[in-house]
Design a protein around this motif. Structure first.
Motif, mmCIF file in Angstrom:
data_model
loop_
_atom_site.group_PDB
_atom_site.id
_atom_site.type_symbol
_atom_site.label_atom_id
_atom_site.label_comp_id
_atom_site.label_asym_id
_atom_site.label_seq_id
_atom_site.Cartn_x
_atom_site.Cartn_y
_atom_site.Cartn_z
ATOM 1 N N THR A 11 7.354 35.577 49.819
ATOM 2 C CA THR A 11 6.750 36.816 50.313
ATOM 3 C C THR A 11 6.779 37.842 49.187
ATOM 4 O O THR A 11 7.834 38.284 48.765
ATOM 5 C CB THR A 11 7.529 37.335 51.531
ATOM 6 O OG1 THR A 11 7.507 36.318 52.504
ATOM 7 C CG2 THR A 11 6.918 38.579 52.097
ATOM 8 N N ARG A 12 5.590 38.221 48.734
ATOM 9 C CA ARG A 12 5.522 39.022 47.518
ATOM 10 C C ARG A 12 6.113 40.409 47.676
ATOM 11 O O ARG A 12 6.553 41.013 46.719
ATOM 12 C CB ARG A 12 4.068 39.109 47.037
ATOM 13 C CG ARG A 12 3.581 37.787 46.481
ATOM 14 C CD ARG A 12 2.104 37.814 46.265
ATOM 15 N NE ARG A 12 1.416 37.978 47.542
ATOM 16 C CZ ARG A 12 0.141 38.318 47.655
ATOM 17 N NH1 ARG A 12 -0.571 38.541 46.599
ATOM 18 N NH2 ARG A 12 -0.419 38.427 48.834
ATOM 19 N N THR A 13 6.125 40.906 48.905
ATOM 20 C CA THR A 13 6.646 42.254 49.115
ATOM 21 C C THR A 13 8.118 42.345 48.704
ATOM 22 O O THR A 13 8.613 43.410 48.354
ATOM 23 C CB THR A 13 6.446 42.684 50.591
ATOM 24 O OG1 THR A 13 6.535 44.100 50.649
ATOM 25 C CG2 THR A 13 7.458 42.099 51.528
ATOM 26 N N ASN A 16 9.367 44.185 45.530
ATOM 27 C CA ASN A 16 9.487 45.642 45.433
ATOM 28 C C ASN A 16 10.844 46.151 45.869
ATOM 29 O O ASN A 16 11.145 47.313 45.722
ATOM 30 C CB ASN A 16 8.445 46.313 46.328
ATOM 31 C CG ASN A 16 7.050 45.969 45.893
ATOM 32 O OD1 ASN A 16 6.864 45.450 44.806
ATOM 33 N ND2 ASN A 16 6.087 46.235 46.731
ATOM 34 N N TYR A 17 11.655 45.319 46.470
ATOM 35 C CA TYR A 17 12.837 45.844 47.136
ATOM 36 C C TYR A 17 14.155 45.273 46.622
ATOM 37 O O TYR A 17 15.093 45.125 47.376
ATOM 38 C CB TYR A 17 12.715 45.641 48.648
ATOM 39 C CG TYR A 17 11.591 46.435 49.240
ATOM 40 C CD1 TYR A 17 11.629 47.821 49.224
ATOM 41 C CD2 TYR A 17 10.485 45.804 49.786
ATOM 42 C CE1 TYR A 17 10.594 48.564 49.736
ATOM 43 C CE2 TYR A 17 9.436 46.548 50.314
ATOM 44 C CZ TYR A 17 9.497 47.921 50.290
ATOM 45 O OH TYR A 17 8.471 48.660 50.803
ATOM 46 N N LEU A 18 14.225 44.937 45.349
ATOM 47 C CA LEU A 18 15.478 44.506 44.726
ATOM 48 C C LEU A 18 16.158 43.374 45.475
ATOM 49 O O LEU A 18 17.365 43.250 45.476
ATOM 50 C CB LEU A 18 16.449 45.693 44.637
ATOM 51 C CG LEU A 18 15.941 46.920 43.890
ATOM 52 C CD1 LEU A 18 16.977 48.031 43.951
ATOM 53 C CD2 LEU A 18 15.630 46.587 42.440
ATOM 54 N N MET A 280 15.583 40.437 54.741
ATOM 55 C CA MET A 280 14.145 40.435 54.952
ATOM 56 C C MET A 280 13.811 39.266 55.884
ATOM 57 O O MET A 280 13.482 38.181 55.438
ATOM 58 C CB MET A 280 13.423 40.275 53.606
ATOM 59 C CG MET A 280 11.954 40.584 53.699
ATOM 60 S SD MET A 280 11.119 40.382 52.130
ATOM 61 C CE MET A 280 11.168 38.627 51.974
#
Lengths: 354, 467
Positions: A11-13, A16-18, A280
């Motif tokens: 999941t590419r998102t 963005n979230y370390l 996530m």
């Protein structure tokens, strides 16, 4: 060595979230030496055990550098053809010590139709030396099989622990993992289950207990393809000191998996104000007639529960330990081995201060 | 054979009427330094604003498209006109608005809503605000509600202090684009202690084909003040792509309250790449209510930054994706102070090949002791060619918190249908009731005229079973 991010979520998102920030350059891969301190016991005596493991690449894995190391240079290869229908145990015990410091193992389990067995993989260590473990576990579950895999990682918290898991499930197969993840300064797990068969069930239950600066990075993915297939991911953890947990879980309902069910639950008890949990829990759904759910919670031990137990005469530490154990127990009770259940409980006592 | 129940998509007839593309000025397509300078000249920008625009253009050129989310390759900036000035100046009376533009807003029910239930209205047509008015008593109390251009001219100090500060220009590529070519939008200033009993509403209409709308909304709610702001958006459908890249900056000071409601009903050739952010002070609260029904692609993730102790935020959102739509929406919250709380409640319905994605972030920072966050998202899929994904990130950095997240994906429950039928409802009525019940927690939060619109949306054509 190039600065490659490992155990990335698809999941590419996540980028963005370390949550995808474990870099290969942070990790020293030692030279592989021999590892002799291994015990393999098959209770049924019917299983065929050899070194004839699959050399096929994994679909995912932690990273190619790690999985290739296993496929090309493993110092322990174990192919198990499960032939027993009696639900007996197979034990694979690894113990790290001064003469056995690097383990690169390739375990390939193939279950014949209708067979059922429990495979217990145990990692232990002596002393506080930095050990290195990089392993692949592959399970190919044919029709109507019921395979349980218990992974008990009790190696010290100075070591490095990498595990890549891949399962393929045919019709009516069931593969259930219980992962006790206590060891490793960096404990990185990549889990992929490809549930092809109808009414096949793929489960993973994990408990982790973090101390000092331990980092757990779990990347779990289950693809549900079979009609009425099912998956459950249950993750229970507790983190003290400055330990951290990254959980990336995906259940992907693929087109055609009608009436499939997927459930993903991650819960993390934070025992210190410096501990961190990033989760996530993703659900991807391209099929209408399915039931998917996920839950994620984080926080400290409930004040009310603590107060209640302390009012019964226990100290705060004892009460906290009791509550953490209670949370872990629903997963730990799936390990039907008194010796290891006892060891796990003592380790919880030790980590949470007796 | 099992028959399917079809959930009607939005009846777009009331939005799809087109006026002639009759403008006063339309800038040439594309995005260059000359174009940005020309927009700045056309708008009589002060020097400081022109500098922001040019700096933003450099940032836009240096940033990559997002590597996640929907595919934006259909967007060709060389085919988009970023500034279209309608044949109307800013008016304070509907009578003075040119006939065709007035007709547009009348069809959308804006003047009627103003009479009935609003404290003030702003209406933007293409790149400029054509109408703005507010009740007299609010003006006397010091409330400012005007278009952004007037605010830049008349309140430069307030605008300079806040413009692109809550949403930094380098936040992402489309924020930089917005800052370079922005035009129109609303400026609201509610002085200390003033509480507005009725909402203010801005309506954005993009009529011109192959163009973009880049309105900027800046709202400052001072200490102890209270406001409900509603924005609505629509556009007729054209064959080529239109772009909306607005920006909303909300400053809600200590003990203040803001409710920000949005109904977005863009046409299905629209790329809606909007950015909204709120900075929330001590004991203050921002509630977001969001309905996303239109657009070809939406990427919309409002964000609350809870900077003051006891600050609160709630997000209530629904998306409805029909055929050809990819609605990637969600919410972001940063808990940055002790005792803060957030409640997120998101629902989505996808049908007819539509794709809904819920993408969110909850971050509880190290200093946000005793904070609470609850996230709930539910997705309903009405056929097997649609897609529904849920991608939350929950980043908890301290122990003294209560955080929970839950999500479900599924179809209508057979058990619930059976139960209602056993109580005497027909199968059709039972299903309709369940779908309305699914959307009710959101529709009850909407302003009344939009709730009616949403009920029309959930207009079931009932034949047999879903699934």
């Amino acid at each position: 060595m190039k600065d490659l991010v490992i155990n990335e979520s698809s999941t590419r998102t996540a980028r963005n979230y370390l949550i995808n920030n474990i870099k290969l350059s942070d990790i020293k891969i030692p030279k592989i030496k021999e590892f002799k301190n291994i015990k393999v016991i098959s209770e049924s005596g019917k299983d065929v055990i050899s070194e004839d493991v699959s050399k096929d690449k994994l679909t995912y894995g932690i990273d190619e550098a790690f999985t290739n190391e296993v496929l090309e240079n493993a110092n322990h290869k174990l192919k198990i053809n499960v032939n027993s229908k009696t639900n007996k145990n197979i034990y694979i015990r690894y113990k790290f010590d001064e003469n056995n410091q690097t383990l690169v193992d390739n375990i390939d389990i193939e279950s014949e139709e209708g067979c059922r067995e429990t495979i217990n993989i145990v990692l232990e260590s002596e002393g506080n030396r930095e050990y290195y473990h990089n392993g692949i576990i592959r399970v190919n579950a044919k029709e109507n099989t019921d395979i349980k895999v218990n992974i008990i990682s009790l190696i010290n918290i100075n070591s490095l622990n990498f595990i890549s898991i891949e399962n393929t499930l045919c019709d009516f197969a069931k593969v259930s993992y219980t992962y006790v993840e206590f060891g490793g300064r960096n404990s990185i797990t990549n889990y992929y289950s490809n549930v092809i068969g109808k009414e096949a069930i793929s489960n993973i239950d994990t408990v982790f207990l973090g101390k000092e600066n331990q980092l757990f990075d779990a990347n779990y993915l289950t693809d549900l393809r079979g009609v009425k297939s099912e998956t459950n991911m249950i993750i229970e953890g507790a983190l003290s000191d400055t330990s951290k947990n990254h959980f990336k879980g995906i259940i992907d309902f693929k087109k055609g998996c009608k009436k499939a069910k997927g459930n993903e639950q991650e819960s993390c008890t934070l025992l210190s104000d410096k501990s961190k949990s990033i989760a996530m829990p993703v659900l991807l759904c391209s099929e209408e007639d399915v039931e998917g759910s996920h839950g994620n919670s984080a926080g400290k031990v409930g004040e009310k529960e603590l107060f209640y137990i302390m009012s019964r005469g226990l100290t705060k530490k004892e009460a906290m330990r009791l509550l953490v154990k209670a949370k872990f127990n629903k997963i730990l009770e799936k390990i039907h081995d008194d010796e290891y259940t006892c060891k796990i409980n003592s380790l919880i006592d030790e980590r949470l201060g007796e | 054979m099992e028959e399917k129940t079809y959930l009607e998509e939005v009846d777009r007839n009331i939005y799809d009427f087109k006026n002639k593309d009759d403008y006063d000025y339309k800038i040439k397509k594309g995005l260059t330094k000359e174009i940005v300078e020309e927009i700045s000249r056309q708008k009589n920008d002060p020097d400081w604003m022109r500098e922001i625009r040019l700096k933003a253009l450099d940032i836009y050129n240096s940033l990559e498209l997002p590597t996640w989310g929907p595919d934006l390759s259909v967007l060709d900036m060389d085919e988009i006109a970023t500034y279209v000035r309608p044949k109307s100046k800013l008016n304070s009376s509907w009578e003075d608005v040119p006939e065709d533009i007035k007709d547009t807003f009348e069809k959308l029910g804006i003047p009627e809503a103003e009479k009935k239930s609003l404290a003030g209205v702003g209406a933007q047509y293409d790149s400029e605000v054509v109408y703005h008015s507010m009740k007299e008593d609010l003006i006397k109390q010091g409330v400012i509600y005007t278009d952004m251009e007037t605010a830049v001219r008349e309140y430069p100090d307030i605008v300079k202090e806040h413009f692109m500060k809550c949403v930094p220009v380098n936040d992402h590529k489309f924020v930089a684009l917005h800052a370079a070519v922005w035009s129109g939008g609303s400026f609201v200033y509610v002085p200390k202690g003033v509480k507005l009993d009725f909402p203010l509403q801005s309506y954005f209409r993009l009529n011109s084909p192959e163009s973009g709308q880049f309105e900027h909304t800046l709202i400052i709610v001072e200490e102890g003040a209270s406001l409900h702001f509603i924005e609505g958006c629509s556009a007729p459908k054209y064959n080529k792509v239109n772009l909306h890249a607005g920006c909303v900056e909300l400053y809600v000071k200590d003990n203040a309250y803001l409710r920000y409601s949005t109904i977005e009903n863009w046409s299905k050739n629209m790329l809606n790449l909007n950015t909204k952010k709120a900075i929330i002070g001590k004991n203050a609260q921002v509630d977001w209510v969001s309905g996303s029904f239109g657009s070809k692609i939406s990427m919309l993730y409002p964000m609350s930054i809870l900077n003051g102790e006891n600050a609160k935020t709630e997000y209530t959102g629904i998306s409805f994706a029909g055929g050809g739509q990819n609605l990637d929406t969600g919410f972001k919250v940063i808990h940055n102070a002790p005792n803060t709380s957030s409640v997120i409640n998101s629902k989505s319905i996808s049908k007819n090949g539509g794709k809904c994605t819920y993408r969110s972030l909850v971050r509880i920072a190290e200093n946000a002791k005793n904070s609470k966050s609850t996230v709930s998202c539910e997705s309903l899929m009405l056929d097997d060619i649609s897609v529904s994904d849920t991608i939350p990130v929950n980043d908890i950095r301290t122990d003294d918190v209560e955080f929970s997240h839950e999500a479900t994906i599924g179809k209508l429950s057979d058990k619930a249908i059976f139960y209602l039928m056993s109580r005497g409802l027909t199968e059709e009525d039972a299903k309709a009731m369940i779908v309305r019940g699914f959307a009710y927690p959101i529709s009850k939060e909407l302003p009344i005229e939009y709730a009616v619109e949403m009920n029309n949306l959930i207009n079931l054509e009932l034949k047999g079973a879903i699934g």
